[in-house]
Write a protein that holds these residues in place. Structure first.
Motif, mmCIF file in Angstrom:
data_model
loop_
_atom_site.group_PDB
_atom_site.id
_atom_site.type_symbol
_atom_site.label_atom_id
_atom_site.label_comp_id
_atom_site.label_asym_id
_atom_site.label_seq_id
_atom_site.Cartn_x
_atom_site.Cartn_y
_atom_site.Cartn_z
ATOM 1 N N ARG A 50 2.976 8.596 4.475
ATOM 2 C CA ARG A 50 1.638 8.447 5.082
ATOM 3 C C ARG A 50 0.939 7.232 4.469
ATOM 4 N N THR A 51 1.248 6.067 4.995
ATOM 5 C CA THR A 51 0.749 4.821 4.420
ATOM 6 C C THR A 51 -0.038 4.012 5.444
ATOM 7 N N ALA A 52 -0.803 3.049 4.925
ATOM 8 C CA ALA A 52 -1.512 2.060 5.743
ATOM 9 C C ALA A 52 -1.654 0.802 4.911
ATOM 10 N N SER A 53 -1.873 -0.328 5.560
ATOM 11 C CA SER A 53 -2.006 -1.597 4.835
ATOM 12 C C SER A 53 -3.399 -2.172 4.981
ATOM 13 N N LEU A 54 -3.814 -2.938 3.975
ATOM 14 C CA LEU A 54 -5.095 -3.644 3.980
ATOM 15 C C LEU A 54 -4.847 -5.085 3.566
ATOM 16 N N HIS A 55 -5.216 -6.015 4.437
ATOM 17 C CA HIS A 55 -5.131 -7.433 4.079
ATOM 18 C C HIS A 55 -6.159 -8.215 4.891
ATOM 19 N N GLY A 56 -6.249 -9.496 4.629
ATOM 20 C CA GLY A 56 -7.323 -10.310 5.201
ATOM 21 C C GLY A 56 -7.306 -10.461 6.705
ATOM 22 N N GLU A 57 -6.170 -10.213 7.364
ATOM 23 C CA GLU A 57 -6.085 -10.391 8.809
ATOM 24 C C GLU A 57 -6.481 -9.147 9.589
ATOM 25 N N ILE A 58 -6.777 -8.059 8.896
ATOM 26 C CA ILE A 58 -7.143 -6.813 9.575
ATOM 27 C C ILE A 58 -8.637 -6.832 9.897
ATOM 28 N N ALA A 59 -8.977 -6.506 11.136
ATOM 29 C CA ALA A 59 -10.380 -6.512 11.572
ATOM 30 C C ALA A 59 -11.173 -5.458 10.807
ATOM 31 N N GLN A 60 -12.492 -5.696 10.714
ATOM 32 C CA GLN A 60 -13.335 -4.818 9.910
ATOM 33 C C GLN A 60 -13.334 -3.382 10.437
ATOM 34 N N ASP A 61 -13.379 -3.203 11.745
ATOM 35 C CA ASP A 61 -13.365 -1.841 12.297
ATOM 36 C C ASP A 61 -12.097 -1.109 11.885
ATOM 37 N N GLU A 62 -10.970 -1.819 11.909
ATOM 38 C CA GLU A 62 -9.702 -1.196 11.517
ATOM 39 C C GLU A 62 -9.692 -0.882 10.029
ATOM 40 N N ARG A 63 -10.278 -1.780 9.212
ATOM 41 C CA ARG A 63 -10.381 -1.515 7.768
ATOM 42 C C ARG A 63 -11.175 -0.235 7.514
ATOM 43 N N ASN A 64 -12.280 -0.092 8.234
ATOM 44 C CA ASN A 64 -13.113 1.101 8.052
ATOM 45 C C ASN A 64 -12.335 2.372 8.396
ATOM 46 N N LYS A 65 -11.532 2.315 9.470
ATOM 47 C CA LYS A 65 -10.733 3.478 9.868
ATOM 48 C C LYS A 65 -9.694 3.806 8.791
ATOM 49 N N VAL A 66 -9.048 2.749 8.250
ATOM 50 C CA VAL A 66 -8.037 2.958 7.208
ATOM 51 C C VAL A 66 -8.664 3.608 5.981
ATOM 52 N N MET A 67 -9.829 3.092 5.553
ATOM 53 C CA MET A 67 -10.478 3.630 4.358
ATOM 54 C C MET A 67 -10.957 5.059 4.584
ATOM 55 N N ALA A 68 -11.404 5.371 5.806
ATOM 56 C CA ALA A 68 -11.838 6.742 6.107
ATOM 57 C C ALA A 68 -10.655 7.702 6.004
ATOM 58 N N LYS A 69 -9.509 7.291 6.529
ATOM 59 C CA LYS A 69 -8.302 8.124 6.443
ATOM 60 C C LYS A 69 -7.850 8.290 5.000
#
Length: 446
Positions: free
Chosen positions: A268-287
């Motif tokens: 159960r993984t996800a990635s965070l890097h500079g090319e990810i849009a802010q909305d997607e970052r927020n979803k990843v961090m919420a999960k």
């Protein structure tokens, strides 16, 4: 105790609701000075309570001195969106029983929406330098009433190239203000220069790095290549006991590649890097916070400000490029006095960097071997007793060892071979008397 610090009652009530029973060391040292109105230069790492160290005194003064007709009274500048969100979260928690308002001004949000937030004159603005500069240039922001300027993770802002923006923004704060500058390192030349420009007679608050590492076990596993590292990460995530884990990589491509490998193996993984849009970052961090995702593969930039409870494992797929960056990564775990485990995967290209970080931090990482995935690489040859590579002298070849040394006087004679000597007899009529050449005998050099 915070209750004995003569802080505003509504602020104390908020602190107690957060179960902040005792000030951290950086808060103990900085609060009295900040409350006296001193400019501060604070050296503290992530997880030390530095956000509270600057928010508590600022909020106390704002709550104690109501100024309803004033514009923005405090400006907090941070390098990344994630850190801005974390500072906003802490600010909201500390102002929950008061009417103090704060807003975030960062990239990834609609510009006009942010302009409407600024028109409401919030007491506190938390901003990234790039977007704040855009609002100042468009005259949608006014900082003339600012009383407090905070530069959080100033070293990171300078590394990201925001020096000119930071200086330009502070120049818009025309009223006399108190400044607090926070940095993970004081060795950064840019930090020293900007501190001398922005701070007036600053007081230094320095928290030693070693004090932040005592509750974190740091290990090193030798590896052969990236494929070997991928297998080790899979093994560690499958065999270590952890609630949440962060795996650090050096590049966006590495983060995405490793995340794909882990997802292929049903983790159960996800990635965070500079090319990810802010909305997607927020979803990843919420999960991640909710536990739907329990492993984040991130680059250093994306992980700035990433503050999540329950992170008890950090894996360095790629070694950090400096001791301060390593401390920042490791600081994601072992927060609030909890224990943590940090594991660095080291190949032949990483070993010297790892050794320099050990020396910088005055630590020795525990060496660990996974028997089923033991590396062929065993570290530099000819290690000294202290684990550092030993220097070796170049061996002479067989030809060099048997060759005789030529005397200096013989070497001079060899240089003169084939050269014409200057005349010694000059007749008065200008004629030239040739000199008879002497036979030159060379020494035996065999």
């Amino acid at each position: 105790m915070f209750s004995s610090s003569n802080l505003h009652p509504k602020l104390v009530q908020a602190i107690e609701s957060l179960n902040w029973l005792e000030p951290t060391e950086v808060q103990q040292q900085s609060l009295p000075l900040a409350l006296e109105g001193k400019d501060l230069l604070i050296h503290a790492e992530t997880g030390s309570g530095k956000t509270g160290a600057y928010l508590i005194p600022v909020l106390h003064k704002i709550m104690s001195e109501a100024k309803p007709k004033s514009g923005t009274r405090a400006l907090v500048m941070v390098p990344t969106r994630e850190l801005a969100q974390q500072a906003k979260k802490d600010c909201d928690s500390l102002t929950q029983f008061s009417g103090v308002k704060s807003v975030i001004i960062r990239g990834g949000q609609e510009f006009q929406y942010q302009a409407s937030l600024l028109r409401r004159n919030p007491e506190i603005v938390i901003a990234t330098p790039g977007r704040m500069t855009e609002h100042l240039n468009s005259k949608t922001a006014d900082l003339s009433d600012v009383e407090f300027v905070i530069l959080d993770e100033c070293d990171r802002m300078l590394d990201m190239g925001f020096r000119d923006e930071v200086l330009a923004i502070t120049n818009h704060c025309t009223s006399k203000h108190q400044s607090l500058l926070l940095s993970a390192t004081l060795r950064h030349k840019g930090v020293t220069a900007i501190a001398s420009s922005l701070l007036t007679d600053p007081q230094l608050v320095k928290i030693k790095t070693e004090q932040l590492q005592s509750n974190i076990t740091q290990q090193v596993i030798l590896t052969d290549d990236d494929k070997h590292k991928e297998k080790l990460v899979l093994w560690l995530l499958s065999n270590e006991t952890f609630e949440k884990a962060i795996v650090f990589t050096k590049t966006r491509a590495s983060a995405q590649q490793l995340n794909n490998v882990l997802r292929y193996h049903k983790l159960r993984t996800a990635s965070l890097h500079g090319e990810i849009a802010q909305d997607e970052r927020n979803k990843v961090m919420a999960k991640f916070r909710e536990g739907a995702v329990n492993v984040i593969v991130a680059t250093d930039l994306a992980a700035r400000g990433l503050d999540v409870d329950g992170v008890d494992l950090v894996i360095n797929f790629d070694m950090a490029q400096s001791g301060d960056e390593h401390v920042h990564r490791v600081g994601r775990t072992g927060r609030a006095g909890q224990t943590g485990l940090a594991i660095s995967l080291i190949n032949s290209f990483d070993y010297s960097l790892m050794s320099s970080i050990e020396r910088y931090l005055k630590l020795h990482f525990e060496r660990r071997v996974i028997d089923s995935l033991k590396a062929k690489y065993s570290g530099p040859k000819n290690l000294k007793a202290n684990g550092k590579p030993a220097g070796t002298k170049r061996k002479k070849s067989a030809k060099e060892s048997t060759k005789k040394k030529i005397p200096k006087h013989a070497s001079r004679k060899r240089k003169d071979i084939g050269k014409r000597r200057a005349p010694v007899n000059q007749p008065t009529d200008g004629g030239f008397t040739p000199i008879k050449k002497k036979k030159t005998t060379l020494p035996d050099t065999e």
